[in-house]
Design a protein around this motif. Sequence first.
Motif, PDB file in Angstrom:
ATOM      1  N   GLY A 130       0.808  -1.219   0.000  1.00  0.00           N
ATOM      2  CA  GLY A 130       0.000   0.000   0.000  1.00  0.00           C
ATOM      3  C   GLY A 130       0.845   1.275   0.000  1.00  0.00           C
ATOM      4  O   GLY A 130       0.699   2.127  -0.896  1.00  0.00           O
ATOM      5  N   GLN A 133       2.820   1.730  -3.334  1.00  0.00           N
ATOM      6  CA  GLN A 133       2.021   2.146  -4.482  1.00  0.00           C
ATOM      7  C   GLN A 133       1.582   3.606  -4.353  1.00  0.00           C
ATOM      8  O   GLN A 133       1.552   4.351  -5.342  1.00  0.00           O
ATOM      9  CB  GLN A 133       0.800   1.226  -4.632  1.00  0.00           C
ATOM     10  CG  GLN A 133       1.180  -0.190  -5.047  1.00  0.00           C
ATOM     11  CD  GLN A 133      -0.024  -1.072  -5.261  1.00  0.00           C
ATOM     12  OE1 GLN A 133      -0.801  -0.873  -6.184  1.00  0.00           O
ATOM     13  NE2 GLN A 133      -0.183  -2.071  -4.407  1.00  0.00           N
ATOM     14  N   GLU A 134       1.253   4.028  -3.131  1.00  0.00           N
ATOM     15  CA  GLU A 134       0.854   5.428  -2.932  1.00  0.00           C
ATOM     16  C   GLU A 134       2.010   6.357  -3.279  1.00  0.00           C
ATOM     17  O   GLU A 134       1.817   7.412  -3.899  1.00  0.00           O
ATOM     18  CB  GLU A 134       0.426   5.626  -1.481  1.00  0.00           C
ATOM     19  CG  GLU A 134      -0.103   7.031  -1.206  1.00  0.00           C
ATOM     20  CD  GLU A 134      -0.569   7.208   0.222  1.00  0.00           C
ATOM     21  OE1 GLU A 134      -1.049   8.305   0.550  1.00  0.00           O
ATOM     22  OE2 GLU A 134      -0.451   6.253   1.020  1.00  0.00           O
ATOM     23  N   LYS A 135       3.230   5.973  -2.904  1.00  0.00           N
ATOM     24  CA  LYS A 135       4.411   6.777  -3.193  1.00  0.00           C
ATOM     25  C   LYS A 135       4.641   6.913  -4.694  1.00  0.00           C
ATOM     26  O   LYS A 135       5.143   7.935  -5.181  1.00  0.00           O
ATOM     27  CB  LYS A 135       5.634   6.132  -2.524  1.00  0.00           C
ATOM     28  CG  LYS A 135       6.909   6.954  -2.623  1.00  0.00           C
ATOM     29  CD  LYS A 135       8.045   6.276  -1.883  1.00  0.00           C
ATOM     30  CE  LYS A 135       9.329   7.086  -2.006  1.00  0.00           C
ATOM     31  NZ  LYS A 135      10.463   6.411  -1.292  1.00  0.00           N
ATOM     32  N   TYR A 138      -0.154   5.801  -7.268  1.00  0.00           N
ATOM     33  CA  TYR A 138      -1.358   4.991  -7.447  1.00  0.00           C
ATOM     34  C   TYR A 138      -2.490   5.530  -6.572  1.00  0.00           C
ATOM     35  O   TYR A 138      -2.258   5.985  -5.443  1.00  0.00           O
ATOM     36  CB  TYR A 138      -1.098   3.534  -7.050  1.00  0.00           C
ATOM     37  CG  TYR A 138      -0.294   2.736  -8.053  1.00  0.00           C
ATOM     38  CD1 TYR A 138      -0.909   1.826  -8.904  1.00  0.00           C
ATOM     39  CD2 TYR A 138       1.091   2.890  -8.141  1.00  0.00           C
ATOM     40  CE1 TYR A 138      -0.163   1.096  -9.823  1.00  0.00           C
ATOM     41  CE2 TYR A 138       1.836   2.168  -9.048  1.00  0.00           C
ATOM     42  CZ  TYR A 138       1.203   1.271  -9.892  1.00  0.00           C
ATOM     43  OH  TYR A 138       1.939   0.544 -10.794  1.00  0.00           O
ATOM     44  N   ASP A 139      -3.681   5.469  -7.097  1.00  0.00           N
ATOM     45  CA  ASP A 139      -4.860   5.791  -6.303  1.00  0.00           C
ATOM     46  C   ASP A 139      -4.981   4.789  -5.158  1.00  0.00           C
ATOM     47  O   ASP A 139      -4.915   3.581  -5.374  1.00  0.00           O
ATOM     48  CB  ASP A 139      -6.113   5.734  -7.190  1.00  0.00           C
ATOM     49  CG  ASP A 139      -7.373   6.009  -6.410  1.00  0.00           C
ATOM     50  OD1 ASP A 139      -8.035   5.032  -6.016  1.00  0.00           O
ATOM     51  OD2 ASP A 139      -7.691   7.184  -6.183  1.00  0.00           O
ATOM     52  N   ARG A 140      -5.153   5.264  -3.925  1.00  0.00           N
ATOM     53  CA  ARG A 140      -5.169   4.379  -2.749  1.00  0.00           C
ATOM     54  C   ARG A 140      -6.315   3.369  -2.821  1.00  0.00           C
ATOM     55  O   ARG A 140      -6.160   2.217  -2.427  1.00  0.00           O
ATOM     56  CB  ARG A 140      -5.282   5.196  -1.467  1.00  0.00           C
ATOM     57  CG  ARG A 140      -4.033   6.015  -1.130  1.00  0.00           C
ATOM     58  CD  ARG A 140      -4.260   6.831   0.125  1.00  0.00           C
ATOM     59  NE  ARG A 140      -4.472   5.939   1.280  1.00  0.00           N
ATOM     60  CZ  ARG A 140      -5.123   6.315   2.377  1.00  0.00           C
ATOM     61  NH1 ARG A 140      -5.666   7.520   2.454  1.00  0.00           N
ATOM     62  NH2 ARG A 140      -5.270   5.468   3.382  1.00  0.00           N
ATOM     63  N   SER A 143      -5.301   0.668  -5.281  1.00  0.00           N
ATOM     64  CA  SER A 143      -4.287  -0.201  -4.681  1.00  0.00           C
ATOM     65  C   SER A 143      -4.921  -1.198  -3.722  1.00  0.00           C
ATOM     66  O   SER A 143      -4.591  -2.385  -3.730  1.00  0.00           O
ATOM     67  CB  SER A 143      -3.241   0.636  -3.937  1.00  0.00           C
ATOM     68  OG  SER A 143      -2.573   1.506  -4.806  1.00  0.00           O
ATOM     69  N   ALA A 392      -5.488  -0.771   4.480  1.00  0.00           N
ATOM     70  CA  ALA A 392      -5.220   0.446   3.704  1.00  0.00           C
ATOM     71  C   ALA A 392      -5.715   1.706   4.412  1.00  0.00           C
ATOM     72  O   ALA A 392      -5.442   2.820   3.941  1.00  0.00           O
ATOM     73  CB  ALA A 392      -5.873   0.335   2.330  1.00  0.00           C
TER      74      ALA A 392
END
Length: 435
Positions: A130, A133-135, A138-140, A143, A392
């Motif tokens: 999570g 991917q946020e870094k 990516y849309d949380r 993800s 998440a």
Amino acid sequence: MEMALIPGLILFSTIAIGILLSVPIAVSIGLGAVFATMSVLDFDQAVLTSSQQLFAGINSFTLLAIPFFVLAGVLMNNGGIAERLIDAGKVLVGRMPGSLAQTNVVANAMFGSVSGAAVAAAAAIGTVMGPRQEKEGYDRNFSAAVNVASAPSGMLIPPSNTFIVYALVSSSSIAALFMAGVGPGLLWALACFAVVYIYARKRPELKATDRVTFPVALVTLLRALPSLLMIIIVIGGILTGVFTPTESAAIAVVYTLVLGFVYRNIRIRHLPAILLDAARTTAIVMLLVGVPTAMAWVMSFALIPDMIAEVLLGISENPTIILLIMMAVLLVVGTFMDPTPAILIFTPIFLPIVTEFGISPIHFGAMMVMNLCVGTITPPVGNVLFVGARVAGLRIEPVVSKLLPFLLALIAMLFVVVFVPQISMRLPTTLGLVE
């Protein structure tokens, strides 16, 4: 049919009311079984018979594999295995569009298969993937949806506790069922790959990972190899007859414990908490196994399966229509009931009907487990969905909106498995596990 009507109404009404009142499903089933039994026996006999059937349902050497596999899964969750599998997945799919999301799919398939638990995979992999991917932009919600959708693939790829439960109810070969789950499990992962690929193609900012040099890739895969080796040891031992599924589960515990010590993520002081965690999960699973056995007894005694079979065959004698009805029922049931009780309840009802049409119990087991896996990620009670959203730090509703394309793709794959038996039957047949 008249004999089945009253206990059937009592049984299913009690379960439905229990679910509506948020009573635990095991308690609802147990109360329903006792009340339904009281409609055909007096009070003392009903309570005694229900208790005996509950005990008989868990008094099985085969079922000993479940607490061992649960303990192995908890050890893996605490043993630093998730990070190594994620790194290995990144090496395998790093050049694909949306590579981090694709890595999530691969890591969930690998972790879920070695742990046998979709919830554990969603928690362990989601916790690591999570933030990564946020870094990367990516849309949380997306993800979280990727993590939720891909986690159940490990329930199909062996070893699988769900297939052990089905084997017990259907008197089928565990080894054959394990092999039957490989094709559907890979199809599940492939469906998730396809949705992520389509999503990432429309978003160029979700670039592929930088190319990894061969030496780095080799070292990364070698670091993950000991974790993946457990699958080869467990499944290889079962297929070659070196040990039984129960013995293989015990070996998995020893192997993962040693691995945890080698990785230095598990210490002696951690063991009491790990054992307590595994004991809690095992107690829940075994209760879920025991109470439907009591329910199955009263259903059989009151000829409820015969009544349901008569109703289904009254609608149509076309095997395709019957299978579609069964799959629709299981898809609905899976949205509010865990796979274990659903298998214990519906296998005795549906299996005699499908075998009458010449469908293999192994093939039916594969389609049934895959169907119920869809339910674990579907509202309102999908446990993998809730765990994935909680990990998440998100609410359920926005995650579900991103999950819909995955659900559609997975349901499509389910019907491919239903109507193309070779996907689940080719491997066990080739290995001589079924005729």
